[in-house]
Structures are given as structure tokens and as C-alpha cells.
Design an enzyme around this catalytic site. Structure first.
Site, PDB file in Angstrom:
ATOM      1  N   TYR A 109      -4.215   2.903   7.380  1.00  0.00           N
ATOM      2  CA  TYR A 109      -5.489   2.186   7.346  1.00  0.00           C
ATOM      3  C   TYR A 109      -6.453   2.803   8.365  1.00  0.00           C
ATOM      4  CZ  TYR A 109      -2.510  -1.103   4.857  1.00  0.00           C
ATOM      5  OH  TYR A 109      -1.631  -1.674   3.984  1.00  0.00           O
TER       6      TYR A 109
ATOM      7  N   SER B 209       0.801  -1.232   0.000  1.00  0.00           N
ATOM      8  CA  SER B 209       0.000   0.000   0.000  1.00  0.00           C
ATOM      9  C   SER B 209       0.833   1.282   0.000  1.00  0.00           C
ATOM     10  CB  SER B 209      -0.928   0.038   1.211  1.00  0.00           C
ATOM     11  OG  SER B 209      -1.974  -0.895   1.050  1.00  0.00           O
TER      12      SER B 209
ATOM     13  N   VAL C 224       1.173  -3.898   3.892  1.00  0.00           N
ATOM     14  CA  VAL C 224       1.032  -5.173   4.606  1.00  0.00           C
ATOM     15  C   VAL C 224       2.273  -6.054   4.561  1.00  0.00           C
ATOM     16  CG1 VAL C 224      -1.478  -5.405   4.499  1.00  0.00           C
ATOM     17  CG2 VAL C 224      -0.063  -6.250   2.611  1.00  0.00           C
TER      18      VAL C 224
END
Lengths: 303, 303, 303, 303
Positions: free
Chosen positions: B239, B61, B257
Site C-alpha cells: 500500500y 490484496s 488486509v
């Protein structure tokens, strides 16, 4: 009966002006929205028709009933309902959100698209052709019509624009509820594009009404599966207007966005309606009004 | 500084035992969860390293920041934000439901997967290779490292199992927010699989901290775009733990992640962290603790 | 500075016509929507004013920052954040649904109404008067203004029509997050009805900007609590437009539906804005435009 | 019949061990969970009983059917359904979220708590006593039992702990669907605390089965209202297990958390069941199994 039907078709004809044809599928959008037709097949083999009854149209969501029946005949209730629920949802037919936010591990029922995709994937067959062929065969058995076909143009048109269904299918793949996404989607959209007439629908309705026995007395669906199909038709057959339809009409019925409605009055009759002008929830607007009136006139409610 | 970093890595090493590696991507699950490393690059070209800093890992990400920068440089803010929002969501990164139930016509922000797919589709390039090549080129510019590559094994592993992302992409196609689903998905997953080190991340962080100027004083990103990237890193970079991270650490940061975190302290330093053991929200568990401690020791909070 | 402010007020005056006053509280609806005023208090005790700065108006949601500060000073961070989260939500300020459907056992953050009710209930005081008195006292400390009062008419007007807040409060009671519903609601609505001016807001903003030290150098809020307040102002201060405000303005700020905005530029200045014409998300429409322009002109963004 | 009932009670007795009594109401939690009783009243005035049929218990949600009938008799269908919908929801009985996120301006149906509160508020009566008195009177008419009373202890116990219902009521007040919150809540909780026996429930069921005609041939409810009540019992009578109950049992039925079930087999019989051990959705666990078995043995499904 014929006169009653003709009178009712005429009476509710104007209602077609208040709805419009499904616009997300180009070929459906081109239909003449003013059409309205009905066929009733009674227990004693009487067939009564009025209006635009001879039209051919695609089954769309009505095919979900056929697929559910076949999947249960193929895999058994236990297997099918381990992968799809039994509860009405109050949500639109193409909804995803409940599976995400409530982390339900299966679609709420077999009449919303998510559940229907799972059901179709459970139907036996090595190929899409075989699966769809078996559905067509079941329809032929129920109707006695051996000329049931897929409308390839409608299928192709939907297949190319079915992004939301494809999204649903991949979501279901992640939940391990379907395996082969494109195959399932193709089989599902082919079953939606199966062409029928009001008479076909009426005969399917009668077959369910007679617990699996056709108009000409052939037993083609187990009684318990017919009952189960009618139950889902009551709780989730008319999209998220099923509750209102149960109150106002009180007959097990399943609609499709092409404008068809297949209805089944236990031990009395099957009804097929066609009226492509839809209300906001996706049901034939004049067809629903026609059925409400017919139900009242003949006291057809099961409640 | 180097001693401080070594002390902190040692101090927070035990934390790695409380998390676990991402398990939905086979190749990430095989990582050694006890790893923890950090690299800090300061404004005056100082480079300080501690722990398992030399490891190569995939951006995941973190690449969303690079893609956003490039998309804005390619198409302009107006175009990009006509198709993706600016608001934090409080929802998981792979969430669909808000787009459905609130009928928002665009993903809430570019840091959730739905928004990132739209952003990637906006990057210029005739082919996937060209799009990804341009992202790699930007990373090379920001880091001075000319050996940036995609980890093909990780890409392939994700590409085959990325059902939820595929569902998101088809959903976005229906909303007319992306056009070519498979290409966009491939480009997105390739960008996620770009390999970097802590030093690369620290240099990217420093480049943003210096409003687009690299550690060796080359201007590679417009100042206003750098600022915008850092703002999203604060509101949605970690997140749905971004709010807590802002409170406890107070530094613009983006996690992935694979266990990486790229952080940017305005006009002071860039930080790259690697620690593949994740907490429940998908952030490096020891890496977050390490950054919290470092922020307190050096008073790095922007608030 | 004064000239700049006057120029900007004049420039953005027309914007007031694009919004409208909050209509759910009768007394707020009666305000003149064309008003626009600003006060800036700088670190070196400079006070600059322009437009309709002398108006008195109620704090409304801006009071949530004061209540949060006091609750943390009373009970400690650990206790407060065991009962309210730290994450931005992307949802409207009066939203309930996430607590229901995700079964989060606490409101997502202290800036939405659900969280603010919990925070207010944590403030020490045997009676409503004592709780509200202590909030007023803190505001007096931060502003040096010893004439802070509750507008009883606004309070009464809101108290009688606050059905949604009452619904929220009873929901929170069920979750064991608040105990005495009516008392908490009364205290909350009284804090919302505390009257201030742009100058008061600017001084509160400066106090937070100086980590708890007032314009006249009295230390009234712990530095860490000031920082925490500013962080929430960035991630959730402008309702569900906080993300966009962070991108476009980049200053910690909190708005209220009366049209006030309190902004805090770390170590530089506090800003108070009043403009009761609101945009669709409930923020002062001209006030936001004014702050965006001011931030650009003086390079005030923290990012 | 009596022997069949005794056999079935014995057969399903063990099922009571798999459920547990409602625990959110102290007085219900104290019930003996092993109880199981049934009474059947047939069209020809036969009364058959087995197990713990003499117990008195509170109606709880079963009272929603009575309230709906009375509200329609008082205000007419049109008025009632302008304020409450007709659709099953798939959500828990105390759910709020759909009204918030879909901005439906009315509760989805009269069988969830939100809808039931609206229905109760529509019943005519100047005072709570009058409203509840009229409901009791209707029950007395339907059952021929003139000793129907409210269990004051259960009422008081619920009234003090009913935070979620109070939240719902204030939410509905905001939507202008109810006016006097506390009065409505008191009337609603009093109706829930009306005490009945299995025989009372069976007679209510028979009355609906006979389209408003009681076991002793008095016409007390209009036929169309009886039909409507039975329809809602099918689509939403068993909480969010209604779909499954329709499939497996196929009889219009309404359950309550005290463990009662009132069932109505059109033109054949009414059934009252009591079994306070509940399954996860709040329905009598042994009672449901008993009804499923009875339906199969006597072919009672309406489908």
C-alpha cells in the site's frame, strides 16, 4: 418587450454556431444546435415570447432546483443541510475528488450531481414513481401546466450510460448519505428527463421571483424556500461558470445540459430560455449571451 | 532457521497489540488479533514454520499479484499496460481522485483497487466461475496445494458492503476500462476471498523468487512475468507504505488486509506471514516488524 | 564490454531525436540534444566508455542522492526521516499540492524538490559554501576526482528563474521544515550545478553498488546508507516514471534534467549516462533506452 | 434602529465566547475576543451605532475589495480578468493546489490570497508607497475620513511571518502573473494593515450600495465597478463560508481575520461590524450571527 426579445434572439442567433449540443447523451446530441428561444413572464401576468419558444426539452440539471425545494418542504432545512453543504465548489458538476481528499462527509452543495443525488433520495415517496410524481406535481403547481411528463427515451438513454453518476451514488452509499442506489439514480434521472417548455421555465422563475406565489397568485412554495433556491441559483446555478454569470448577468438562474436556463428576477419576472448549443462548461452559449444582453437592457441585476 | 523463526515470532508477538483487525469487513473484524505465524520455504526445499502458521485466511490484496500474472499470461504485457499504469501513487488503495483530477485515462498501477479491477476484467473466462477457477488453478500450480477454495462467507460479506469498489468500477466503466461491472466486481471479490495458509504464500513467494519455477521444480510462470510481479511488489506491494518497507525490509512483498504478507527473496526463499492486527496503512503490524528483523538477520535486502 | 557499449550507443542514437533538452534553464536549453555517452565501471576496476562520454554536465537532481547520503551521515536516519517521508508519490518533481491538501506535515520523499530542499537544509555547515563544499568533498571521495566544481553560470541562471522552488521553500518554511529560505535555496541550486562526467557518475554508482566502498577500495559511505540510497533510487529515482523504469530496467538509478543518469548494479557495476534530450517526464530519452537494452543484455535487473 | 442594534449586540454578545482571535498574527492574537460593535449608515444619512463601534482595527481581507475596485479603475475589467478568474472555489483563502493540479493559468478569483496578490500588483504606482497611498486615498474618498493610516506594527508582524503568502507570490511569479514579488507582497500586506472603524466600513458599504455614490453624495466609484464588487462579495466574500452566508444572511459582505465585516444592502444601507472572535473559517463569529439576525429583522436579503 416582445420586440426587444425578438431583436435579441436575432442578434445572438449566430452565437449558437460557437457551441455544440451535449454529446454524452445520444438523444441530446441529435438536437438541432441552431435553436434559440425565450419566454418572459412578468409580475403582472404579461407573457412575451420570441424564437423557438414552443420547443419541448428535458429539464436536466434545472430539476435540481425543484428537487431541492421539495426535499426541504418534505424534511426541513436542518435535515437536508446535515447531508449536503451550501458552498460553491469551482469544480465540474460530476466531480468526486473533494469528497475523497478532504474527507468532507457530504457533497459541497445541492447543485452538483453528488449533492443532487442526496437531495433526491430525501424526497418522500415509497417508490420511484411516487417521488417523481411528487416532483411533477410541484412543477404543475408552479406552472399551471398539467401536462408535465417524463421523456422516457431520454431517461432510458441516460440510465444506461450514467456510469459516472452510478459511481457517485455508490460513493455516497459508502458515506451513508444515500441508501438505495438504483432507486435514487432512477428517480434522479427521471427528474432530469422531465419535459418542459420555455414558458414552463419562465413561470417557475416567476414563482420563485414572487417568493412562492405563482403567476396566477397561488402560493405553492414557502417564501423562505423560494429565497433559498434563488440563492443557490446565484452561487452554484450555472455550473463552474456561476461566478462569471453573476458578474455579467446578475440574475439567479439554473441551467441544464439540454440547453435550458430558468431565471428569476426578484419581484419582476421569470425567464425561460432554450438553446441547446452549449459552451465548454455546459451552459447554453447563445442563451447566456441573450440573458446578459437582456439584463443590461432592462437593468435586471440584483447586485 | 526454525529456531530463529520461533525466536522472532516470540519477540514480535507483543507488537500485535499495537494494531487492530480490518473492521470494514465483519468477518475479518472477528479474527483474533494476537495471532502471528510464519512459514519460510527455501530454494533447497527446506520448509520452516513458527507460531500460528497453520491458520487459513483470505488472500485479499495478495491476490492482485496472482491476477496480474494471469492477465499478462492471457493478454500480454502490452495489452495489460495499455489499460493500467506502472507508477506508485503515494495514495490509499481505494483512491479515485487522481483519475479524476489528472484525467489519467488509466489507474496508476495494478496494486491499487482501481488497477486491480481492470486487471481482473482482463483475465480470460466466459463467466466469473471460469475466471476465478483459472486463478485458483494458477495458485494450485504455484503451491502444489490442490485444495484452494473461496471462502464464501467472506466473499458474500464483502460483496454486500463493497460500495467504494463498486463506485470505482462504475468510474472505470465510464473510462471504457472495464465492461461488465458486476461480473468484474464479483470476480475481484471472489479472488480476494481465496483462502490460503502461510505455507501457500511462502511457496508462491519462492516460485516468484525462482523466476517461475516451483519449490518442486515445475516451471509454471514465465521468468519475465515473475520478475515483473516482484518489481510491482517492491514499488507498490505494501500500500502507501511501500517506500518505507523497501527501505526497512528491502524484500519484494505483497500484503492483504486479512493480515497476510507474501514475500519473495530472489533465488533464496519465499516467505508467508500471517498476523491480522494491522497498522494504519493496512499492513500486518507484527508481520512487518518480523520481516524487518528477519531481513536484517539473514541479510535478505535486494538493495 | 566496450564493443557492446559502442554498439548500443550507436543503436539508440536515433532516439535522441525524439526528446528535447530542458528548456526552463537557458543554459541547459543550449546543449546539443544529439549527444549520447556512457561509462561503465565494474567491480574489478574495469572502465569502459562509449559515445560522448567525456562531456561535462551538471548533476541537477542526481545531486539529491549525494545530499541525502550526507544529511544522514550528518544527522542520522531518525532525524532526517522525521522531516521527510519515504514514499513514492506518482506526482511531478516540483509538486506542492499533496502537502497542502493532505496536510502531510512533511514532503513525501527526498527525491522530489520539496524533500530535497529539506534534506539540503539538514546538511551541516555554517554557510552555503561550507555545505556545498562538503557535498563536493563527498563526491570527490566517491569518484577520486579532485576537480569537482560548481558551474557558476548554470547556478546563476537557475537561481534567478527558480520561482517554483522558491515557492516550495517558503511553503516549507511555514511548515517549520526549513529555516533560512534563501540560503537553503542557494545551497540546493549550487549542488544541482555541480559538474561531473559519465565516469564520475559511474564511480558514484559503483561506490553505492559496493555498499560504500569506492572503485579503489576506500570505504567512504556506510553500507546501510548506501543501501538506503539505492532503495530510493528504485522507488523514486526517475521522477514519476520510476515505476516503469523499475519494470523495464530494474536497476537503482537517479536521473537529472541535464540528461545524466547514475545507475548502480549491486556488487557488479556503476554506470554513468549522458544524453540531454529528455522525454516528457524529464529523463534522458536515449539514455533510458540504452540502459534498458544494457540491462537485458547483461541481465542486470535486481528483481 | 439604534435600539434594535443595541438589543442585537447584547443578544449575540455571548457568541464571542465560541470563537477565538486569529492566532497566526501575534498582534491580532492579543485582541480582546469579547468585543462586538456595529455601525449602520443608511441611505438618508442616518448613522446608528452600538457596542464597541469606536474601535480601530485593520482591514485585512476586506481590503481586497478596495484593491479590486482600484485595479479595475486603473486597468479595466478586461485586463484584470485576463489574470484572475471569477469563480468561487470552495477552498481555503490561502490555497495553492488548484493552480497546480488543474493547471489553471490564473487564480480562481480576486478574494482568495493568490488572486488578491495579482490584483494588488495591477494597481498603478511606481512604488509600494504610491500603490498603498492610492488605496488609502480611495478609502478616504469613500468614507470622508481623511485619517486613514497603515498600522505599521501589524504590517511588520505579518510581513515577517507571511511564508505562505510568499510561497503563493513566487508561484504566481512562475506563472508570469506578478513581476516584483517582494514589492507586491509588501503592498498587499500594507493594504491589509490599513486601519478603519465600523463607521468607515459602513460608509464603504453604503458607497457600494449606492452604486459608487458616497453617504454625502459624491460619486467616487463607477456604478458598474460597485456592482461587480458586490457580486464578488456574495460569491466569495466570506471565505469558504460564502455560500452559507448567502443563504442565511443574503447580503453582499466581505470579512477580514481581524474580525471586521463590511456589508452593503443595495440602495438601503452600509453596515460595519467588528468582532475579533472568529469561527473556524475565519469570519467573525458573533458578527455573522448579528448580521443574520439583523437581515431577518429588516428583511435585507437581496434574494
Amino acid at each position: 418587450m416582445k420586440e426587444l426579445l425578438e431583436r435579441l434572439v436575432e442578434k445572438h442567433q449566430f452565437k449558437t454556431r460557437e457551441g455544440k449540443c451535449a454529446d454524452y447523451i445520444p438523444l441530446l446530441a441529435e438536437q438541432d444546435p441552431s435553436q434559440l428561444g425565450i419566454t418572459v413572464v412578468t409580475r403582472n401576468r404579461g407573457i412575451y415570447k420570441a424564437g423557438r419558444f414552443p420547443e419541448r426539452f428535458t429539464m436536466q440539471s434545472i430539476s435540481k432546483v425543484i428537487a431541492l425545494i421539495l426535499a426541504i418542504m418534505d424534511c426541513g432545512e436542518r435535515k437536508v443541510f446535515s447531508m449536503v453543504g451550501m458552498e460553491p465548489t469551482g469544480d465540474p458538476f460530476n466531480s468526486i475528488y473533494k469528497m475523497e481528499i478532504f474527507q468532507t462527509q457530504k457533497p459541497l452543495n445541492p447543485m452538483i450531481n453528488a449533492g443532487a443525488l442526496v437531495v433526491t433520495s430525501l424526497i418522500k415517496g415509497q417508490t420511484v414513481e411516487e417521488k417523481v410524481g411528487r416532483m411533477i406535481h410541484l412543477i404543475e403547481e408552479m406552472t399551471g401546466n398539467i401536462n408535465i411528463k417524463v421523456n422516457e427515451d431520454v431517461f432510458r438513454s441516460e440510465y444506461e450510460t450514467s456510469h459516472r453518476n452510478r459511481a457517485l451514488a455508490h460513493f455516497l452509499k459508502e458515506l451513508h448519505l444515500i441508501d438505495r442506489v438504483e432507486e435514487t439514480l432512477e428517480a434522479y434521472l427521471r427528474q432530469c428527463a422531465i419535459q418542459i417548455t420555455c414558458e414552463d421555465l419562465a413561470k417557475i422563475g416567476l414563482c420563485l421571483a414572487q417568493y412562492g406565489k405563482t403567476f396566477d397568485n397561488r402560493m405553492v412554495v414557502p417564501a423562505c424556500v423560494s429565497r433559498l433556491a434563488k440563492t443557490f441559483m446565484v452561487t452554484c446555478g450555472m455550473y463552474n461558470a456561476s461566478g462569471e454569470f453573476a458578474i455579467k448577468v446578475g440574475i439567479p438562474a439554473k441551467s441544464g445540459v439540454s440547453g435550458g436556463i430558468m431565471a428569476s428576477v426578484p419581484m419582476r419576472m421569470g425567464i425561460g430560455v432554450f438553446g441547446p448549443a452549449l459552451d465548454q462548461k455546459g451552459n447554453s452559449i447563445a442563451g447566456t449571451a441573450l440573458l446578459e444582453d437582456l439584463s443590461r437592457q432592462l437593468d435586471l441585476s440584483i447586485f
